[in-house]
Design a protein around this motif. Structure first.
Motif, PDB file in Angstrom:
ATOM      1  N   THR A  52      26.582 -47.609  66.471  1.00 47.72           N
ATOM      2  CA  THR A  52      26.418 -46.724  65.309  1.00 47.72           C
ATOM      3  C   THR A  52      26.017 -45.312  65.746  1.00 47.72           C
ATOM      4  OG1 THR A  52      24.164 -47.604  65.108  1.00 47.72           O
ATOM      5  CG2 THR A  52      25.850 -48.522  63.639  1.00 47.72           C
ATOM      6  N   LYS A  53      25.190 -45.217  66.774  1.00 48.79           N
ATOM      7  CA  LYS A  53      24.797 -43.892  67.278  1.00 48.79           C
ATOM      8  C   LYS A  53      25.989 -43.197  67.922  1.00 48.79           C
ATOM      9  CE  LYS A  53      21.467 -41.397  70.154  1.00 48.79           C
ATOM     10  NZ  LYS A  53      20.223 -41.481  70.955  1.00 48.79           N
ATOM     11  N   ILE A  54      26.793 -43.943  68.669  1.00 49.26           N
ATOM     12  CA  ILE A  54      27.980 -43.368  69.298  1.00 49.26           C
ATOM     13  C   ILE A  54      28.951 -42.889  68.224  1.00 49.26           C
ATOM     14  CG2 ILE A  54      29.957 -43.842  70.796  1.00 49.26           C
ATOM     15  CD1 ILE A  54      27.225 -43.626  72.206  1.00 49.26           C
ATOM     16  N   ALA A  55      29.068 -43.649  67.121  1.00 47.50           N
ATOM     17  CA  ALA A  55      29.940 -43.240  66.019  1.00 47.50           C
ATOM     18  C   ALA A  55      29.445 -41.936  65.398  1.00 47.50           C
ATOM     19  CB  ALA A  55      30.004 -44.340  64.960  1.00 47.50           C
ATOM     20  N   GLN A  56      28.136 -41.792  65.252  1.00 50.72           N
ATOM     21  CA  GLN A  56      27.581 -40.550  64.710  1.00 50.72           C
ATOM     22  C   GLN A  56      27.857 -39.374  65.640  1.00 50.72           C
ATOM     23  OE1 GLN A  56      23.418 -41.603  64.053  1.00 50.72           O
ATOM     24  NE2 GLN A  56      23.782 -41.714  61.849  1.00 50.72           N
ATOM     25  N   LEU A  57      27.663 -39.572  66.931  1.00 50.44           N
ATOM     26  CA  LEU A  57      27.915 -38.506  67.901  1.00 50.44           C
ATOM     27  C   LEU A  57      29.388 -38.122  67.910  1.00 50.44           C
ATOM     28  CD1 LEU A  57      25.692 -39.805  70.844  1.00 50.44           C
ATOM     29  CD2 LEU A  57      25.276 -37.775  69.457  1.00 50.44           C
ATOM     30  N   GLU A  58      30.261 -39.108  67.757  1.00 46.02           N
ATOM     31  CA  GLU A  58      31.695 -38.833  67.706  1.00 46.02           C
ATOM     32  C   GLU A  58      32.039 -38.006  66.474  1.00 46.02           C
ATOM     33  OE1 GLU A  58      35.845 -41.413  67.364  1.00 46.02           O
ATOM     34  OE2 GLU A  58      34.086 -42.303  68.339  1.00 46.02           O
ATOM     35  N   ALA A  59      31.399 -38.321  65.347  1.00 47.19           N
ATOM     36  CA  ALA A  59      31.639 -37.566  64.117  1.00 47.19           C
ATOM     37  C   ALA A  59      31.161 -36.129  64.265  1.00 47.19           C
ATOM     38  CB  ALA A  59      30.935 -38.242  62.941  1.00 47.19           C
ATOM     39  N   ILE A  60      30.009 -35.937  64.903  1.00 46.08           N
ATOM     40  CA  ILE A  60      29.509 -34.573  65.137  1.00 46.08           C
ATOM     41  C   ILE A  60      30.474 -33.802  66.017  1.00 46.08           C
ATOM     42  CG2 ILE A  60      27.645 -33.213  66.180  1.00 46.08           C
ATOM     43  CD1 ILE A  60      25.763 -35.598  65.501  1.00 46.08           C
ATOM     44  N   ASN A  61      30.905 -34.423  67.091  1.00 47.00           N
ATOM     45  CA  ASN A  61      31.808 -33.759  68.036  1.00 47.00           C
ATOM     46  C   ASN A  61      33.126 -33.385  67.376  1.00 47.00           C
ATOM     47  OD1 ASN A  61      32.383 -32.864  70.775  1.00 47.00           O
ATOM     48  ND2 ASN A  61      33.805 -34.568  70.896  1.00 47.00           N
ATOM     49  N   ASN A  62      33.629 -34.262  66.492  1.00 48.35           N
ATOM     50  CA  ASN A  62      34.945 -34.043  65.880  1.00 48.35           C
ATOM     51  C   ASN A  62      34.894 -33.132  64.653  1.00 48.35           C
ATOM     52  OD1 ASN A  62      36.121 -35.723  67.777  1.00 48.35           O
ATOM     53  ND2 ASN A  62      36.067 -37.526  66.467  1.00 48.35           N
ATOM     54  N   ASN A  63      33.782 -33.174  63.907  1.00 46.20           N
ATOM     55  CA  ASN A  63      33.773 -32.529  62.593  1.00 46.20           C
ATOM     56  C   ASN A  63      32.792 -31.364  62.435  1.00 46.20           C
ATOM     57  OD1 ASN A  63      35.605 -34.558  61.767  1.00 46.20           O
ATOM     58  ND2 ASN A  63      33.928 -35.944  61.315  1.00 46.20           N
ATOM     59  N   ALA A  64      31.790 -31.274  63.286  1.00 43.48           N
ATOM     60  CA  ALA A  64      30.784 -30.218  63.128  1.00 43.48           C
ATOM     61  C   ALA A  64      31.355 -28.865  63.557  1.00 43.48           C
ATOM     62  CB  ALA A  64      29.537 -30.538  63.940  1.00 43.48           C
ATOM     63  N   THR A  65      30.924 -27.806  62.887  1.00 41.45           N
ATOM     64  CA  THR A  65      31.327 -26.456  63.275  1.00 41.45           C
ATOM     65  C   THR A  65      30.578 -26.066  64.553  1.00 41.45           C
ATOM     66  OG1 THR A  65      29.561 -25.403  61.998  1.00 41.45           O
ATOM     67  CG2 THR A  65      31.664 -25.814  60.855  1.00 41.45           C
ATOM     68  N   GLU A  66      31.052 -24.992  65.192  1.00 38.37           N
ATOM     69  CA  GLU A  66      30.403 -24.535  66.420  1.00 38.37           C
ATOM     70  C   GLU A  66      28.967 -24.117  66.149  1.00 38.37           C
ATOM     71  OE1 GLU A  66      31.543 -24.785  69.499  1.00 38.37           O
ATOM     72  OE2 GLU A  66      33.231 -25.825  68.571  1.00 38.37           O
ATOM     73  N   GLU A  67      28.705 -23.583  64.950  1.00 35.41           N
ATOM     74  CA  GLU A  67      27.352 -23.170  64.595  1.00 35.41           C
ATOM     75  C   GLU A  67      26.402 -24.368  64.546  1.00 35.41           C
ATOM     76  OE1 GLU A  67      30.220 -20.170  62.983  1.00 35.41           O
ATOM     77  OE2 GLU A  67      30.078 -22.359  62.979  1.00 35.41           O
ATOM     78  N   VAL A  68      26.885 -25.468  63.981  1.00 34.84           N
ATOM     79  CA  VAL A  68      26.064 -26.679  63.910  1.00 34.84           C
ATOM     80  C   VAL A  68      25.849 -27.251  65.309  1.00 34.84           C
ATOM     81  CG1 VAL A  68      25.994 -29.069  63.085  1.00 34.84           C
ATOM     82  CG2 VAL A  68      26.739 -27.238  61.546  1.00 34.84           C
ATOM     83  N   LYS A  69      26.914 -27.279  66.116  1.00 29.47           N
ATOM     84  CA  LYS A  69      26.785 -27.798  67.482  1.00 29.47           C
ATOM     85  C   LYS A  69      25.793 -26.965  68.295  1.00 29.47           C
ATOM     86  CE  LYS A  69      31.375 -29.910  67.811  1.00 29.47           C
ATOM     87  NZ  LYS A  69      32.691 -29.899  68.506  1.00 29.47           N
ATOM     88  N   GLU A  70      25.779 -25.655  68.044  1.00 30.73           N
ATOM     89  CA  GLU A  70      24.837 -24.792  68.761  1.00 30.73           C
ATOM     90  C   GLU A  70      23.394 -25.157  68.430  1.00 30.73           C
ATOM     91  OE1 GLU A  70      23.694 -20.034  69.242  1.00 30.73           O
ATOM     92  OE2 GLU A  70      25.387 -20.639  67.976  1.00 30.73           O
ATOM     93  N   GLN A  71      23.115 -25.397  67.140  1.00 27.25           N
ATOM     94  CA  GLN A  71      21.763 -25.794  66.743  1.00 27.25           C
ATOM     95  C   GLN A  71      21.405 -27.173  67.284  1.00 27.25           C
ATOM     96  OE1 GLN A  71      19.697 -23.577  65.361  1.00 27.25           O
ATOM     97  NE2 GLN A  71      21.484 -22.224  65.605  1.00 27.25           N
ATOM     98  N   PHE A  72      22.395 -28.046  67.348  1.00 29.58           N
ATOM     99  CA  PHE A  72      22.207 -29.381  67.908  1.00 29.58           C
ATOM    100  C   PHE A  72      21.898 -29.278  69.398  1.00 29.58           C
ATOM    101  CE2 PHE A  72      24.385 -33.603  69.077  1.00 29.58           C
ATOM    102  CZ  PHE A  72      23.233 -34.335  68.836  1.00 29.58           C
ATOM    103  N   GLU A  73      22.626 -28.412  70.092  1.00 29.53           N
ATOM    104  CA  GLU A  73      22.407 -28.231  71.527  1.00 29.53           C
ATOM    105  C   GLU A  73      21.013 -27.669  71.798  1.00 29.53           C
ATOM    106  OE1 GLU A  73      24.498 -26.075  75.406  1.00 29.53           O
ATOM    107  OE2 GLU A  73      25.118 -25.514  73.377  1.00 29.53           O
ATOM    108  N   LYS A  74      20.570 -26.728  70.964  1.00 29.63           N
ATOM    109  CA  LYS A  74      19.250 -26.115  71.147  1.00 29.63           C
ATOM    110  C   LYS A  74      18.108 -27.068  70.802  1.00 29.63           C
ATOM    111  CE  LYS A  74      20.618 -21.309  70.241  1.00 29.63           C
ATOM    112  NZ  LYS A  74      20.461 -20.159  69.295  1.00 29.63           N
TER     113      LYS A  74
END
Length: 308
Positions: free
Chosen positions: A170-192
């Motif tokens: 389930t966690k891998i599925a969530q990470l896959e959804a973030i990687n596929n669907n999140a905008t670069e702005e969201v990924k940046e906040q996630f990375e930080k």
């Protein structure tokens, strides 16, 4: 006993990526050793390592996969970066005849070797884990196509990605959804680290504009909980009715709906629900859907009536 991805690999691949006892010794110049785009992880304390190498020499050889005649770095990325520092400082004598161990590999075997080193030799953030999961899925899917990997009956590639990373599917599925669907702005906040995995996942389900709004608020210091983001998602869904949907609700009663329309509405509902839960589809189920789509296209071509 813990999960071991190597138990799934065939003999040739295991020999190529399982340890370096069967690798050959070789010396290479720094410029001959290539780093691929697949190593995306930060490296700290390089200056200290460079000083240590300058004083005591390279204590361990670099690990190389020779792919199509190119020497690609599989293990020792920090040591190589430290050697780059020494080269830039003019210590070129230490960047010649670098001790290495190499093995001829296919591209897929090299990717597996690199992933195994990255996965088990470093501490990862959830953002790193997202990238790692995407890499593992890509490589294992390709390895399966090349018959380098054998899956147990009823298992999906994602199940093995979760197992090799020591996480729940389930966690891998969530990470896959973030990687596929999140905008670069969201990924940046996630990375930080400003957004936790649940918040990033719920945000990735919003529209692009809404995601940017949430990311901007988080960047500004707002503490937005995942439940708030989930509520935003639910409210967006309620407002997602088209003018046609509204017109139908206003003008068409249940008694006015034909049996054909009811059947079509049921089919449409099933398709929409599949869209909602697509990340949980197995490889086999995805293949079935693809074949169904091709069959529908064929029937449309065969049975479509000529226009007047």
């Amino acid at each position: 006993m813990g999960f071991n991805i190597m138990d799934l690999m065939n003999g040739a691949t295991r020999a190529a990526v399982e340890g370096v006892d069967n690798y050959e010794a070789i010396t290479l110049n720094l410029d001959e050793i290539k780093v691929t785009k697949h190593n995306r992880y930060s490296m700290d304390d390089l200056e200290e390592l460079a000083t240590s190498i300058l004083m005591d020499g390279l204590q361990e050889p670099l690990i190389i996969g020779r792919v199509n005649g190119e020497y690609l770095l599989s293990g020792g990325h920090r040591r190589r970066e430290a050697l780059v520092i020494l080269q830039n400082e003019g210590h070129t004598e230490i960047t010649q005849n670098i001790p290495c161990r190499f093995k001829d590999m296919t591209e897929t075997q090299f990717r597996l070797s690199l992933l195994i080193g990255n996965t088990f030799n470093r501490k990862m953030t959830d953002y790193d884990l997202m990238n790692q999961a995407a890499d593992w899925k890509e490589v294992l899917t390709q390895a399966r196509k090349e018959k380098l990997l054998v899956l147990e009956e009823g298992k999906r590639v994602r199940d093995y990605v979760a197992a090799v990373l020591g996480e729940k599917p389930t966690k891998i599925a969530q990470l896959e959804a973030i990687n596929n669907n999140a905008t670069e702005e969201v990924k940046e906040q996630f990375e930080k680290g400003n957004m936790k995995i649940t918040s990033a996942y719920e945000t990735s389900r919003l529209s692009e504009d809404a995601q940017k709004e949430v990311a901007a608020a988080v960047e500004a210091g707002a503490d937005i909980k995942s439940e708030e983001i989930k509520q935003m998602s639910e409210e967006k869904k309620k407002k997602r009715k088209t003018a046609e949907d509204i017109a139908k609700e206003q003008n068409v009663s249940d008694t006015d709906t034909s049996e054909e329309e009811k059947v079509n509405a049921k089919k449409l509902h099933a398709v929409k629900m599949l869209e909602k839960y697509y990340i949980y589809l197995s490889e086999e189920e995805t293949g079935i859907l693809e074949r169904m789509l091709e069959d529908c296209k064929r029937r449309k071509r065969e049975y479509a009536l000529e226009e007047d």
